[in-house]
Motif scaffolding. Structure first.
Motif: not given
Length: 478
Positions: A244-252, A324-333, A377-385
């Motif tokens: 999760y941390t690495r995915a978030n850092q890569l997106m950021m 994980i990274f794909k969902i985080i990218c949507l939030s990153g937009l 886990l994926h529910g948490l990520l979609w909830g974040q979005l």
């Protein structure tokens, strides 16, 4: 130099610093990710919240108050410096005492020592915080860049040596610790300002009354930004936190760097024109659209090419982070939109409203987190979005009303950029899955990215997007 020229020069050097430091940092992180295990990155992710809170308590609202205030003298700077130093020491002592409880919470004994050493960083950072703030206030980003990069190079070298010697997670600790220590020393000796150790109660009340609301808002934001790492670390394991941390850092990497670099210019620039609603609205709109124009295609390309990007950069052991990274990218937009709308509240001096909105949004996030937790886990990520979308409407409503730029108008201006990036993403997806999927990861990334950029720029030119024309004019003037 006019305000526009000063802002442009500041933007160039701010970007140079941001991208220069992040490219170096990113390159070293790739090497470290190949040498270390995901769970070792996860350990740092578990305690990121404490580093964030420590930095915010001394470097949040008070330094923001310095940037937006007029007619400052040495007493203002010295008062904030003393406050920063005392708070950083106090917070560190508290974290030092509670470190064993943090380790017990995550069931990771090594975190006791890691936490105590790692969080020394914000104590070191306190010594150079005001000097760095002065450079930001005066938009002297050229000097800021020339001071920051040497400290980063030294810390990266130390981290690589630690990793080569087999120190594991301590390589990451050494990197952060040495960076803040060396940078503070450089700022201390390079700055013409030195603290006089004079403390004014009147000055303190002035900056504290403005800054404490922003600080509390930032602490809330840090807690709930890191709440996912806390929940994942407690109920899953260190490896998942690492993914999760690495995915978030890569997106950021693109999102955070473009936004943060321009934010350093935008805050003092917006502060200069805060009482001219039309100029502020136009400056905000142009800056926001340019950032989206640059960020959207990059994030969409990373989302579509997540698998080859991950294996190329970090090797196959990091493949579980792809979904994980794909969902985080949507939030990153949506990240830049939150950042610049909240910046308007700060510039307008509405730190009270800023805090109220943060409290309301965190209550909303808590509800969404509670519901989404039951879906894994994926529910948490979609909830974040989902939360990010709700928060966008809240931020744009209140900030937009202050500058006569409503949520509806902002969305109408932004939608073409999102549609354009989405269309490019569909084309790249088809290209990658039906023609280029048998190539090596490096070739897939190069060819898909090249085609994607051509499509994006071609469609932007065809539809005559203002952001493309504005960037073109900036380049031609330079």
């Amino acid at each position: 130099m006019s305000l526009k020229q000063q802002a442009l020069s500041g933007a160039v050097w701010s970007y140079s610093q941001q991208f220069g430091t992040q490219l170096i940092n990113f390159a070293v992180t790739i090497v470290l990710a190949r040498a270390l295990l995901p769970e070792e990155f996860g350990l740092i992710g578990m305690i990121a919240i404490f580093m964030g809170i420590g930095l915010t308590l001394f470097d949040g609202g008070m330094t923001s108050s310095l940037i937006r205030s007029d007619k400052l003298d040495d007493t203002d700077y010295s008062t904030v410096f003393i406050f920063n130093l005392l708070v950083s020491l106090g917070v560190y002592i508290i974290i030092f005492v509670f470190a064993p409880f943090i380790a017990d919470f995550y069931r990771q004994p090594v975190l006791t020592d890691v936490t105590r050493i790692y969080t020394l960083s914000f104590v070191f950072a306190a010594f150079g915080s005001v000097q760095n703030t002065i450079l930001t206030k005066t938009m002297n980003f050229k000097r800021q860049a020339l001071l920051t990069i040497p400290a980063l190079l030294i810390s990266c070298l130390i981290a690589l040596i630690f990793a080569y010697k087999g120190f594991g997670v301590w390589s990451l600790v050494a990197m952060t610790l040495s960076n803040t220590f060396v940078l503070s020393i450089i700022l201390w000796f390079a700055s013409s300002w030195k603290p006089s150790f004079s403390f004014s109660k009147e000055k303190f009340r002035k900056h504290f009354n403005y800054g404490y609301k922003l600080t509390l808002s930032s602490i809330l934001d840090i807690i709930f930004t890191n709440i996912y790492q806390i929940v994942i670390g407690r109920f899953f394991n260190a490896s998942v936190v690492g993914f999760y941390t690495r995915a978030n850092q890569l997106m950021m990497m693109p999102v955070g760097n473009v936004s943060t670099a321009l934010n350093k210019v935008a805050f003092p620039l917006f502060a200069e024109i805060q009482n001219d609603e039309e100029r502020l609205r136009n400056a905000y709109k142009r800056m926001m659209l340019m950032v989206l124009f640059v960020i959207n295609p990059i994030v969409v390309l990373m989302l579509v090419l997540a698998e080859p990007l991950t294996t190329f950069l970090f090797t196959d052991k990091w493949l579980p982070m792809v979904p994980i990274f794909k969902i985080i990218c949507l939030s990153g937009l949506l990240y830049p939109l939150h950042l610049y709308n909240l910046l308007i509240l700060q510039v307008k001096g509405r730190s009270d409203l800023y805090l109220q909105l943060e409290i309301f949004k965190k209550i909303l996030l808590s509800v969404i987190l509670f519901i989404s937790f039951y879906y894994g886990l994926h529910g948490l990520l979609w909830g974040q979005l989902i939360f990010s979308i709700f928060a966008l409407f809240i931020n744009t409503y209140f900030a937009g009303n202050m500058i006569g730029y409503s949520t509806k108008r902002q969305l109408l201006d932004m939608i073409p950029l999102f549609l354009l990036a989405g269309l490019m993403g569909v084309i790249v997806y088809i290209l990658d899955n039906y023609w280029l999927n048998n190539l090596a990861d490096s070739l897939r990334l190069i060819m898909n990215s090249f085609c994607g950029v051509l499509v994006y720029l071609g469609l932007s030119y065809l539809f005559k997007l203002d952001s493309l024309l504005e960037i073109k004019n900036i380049i031609q003037k330079k």
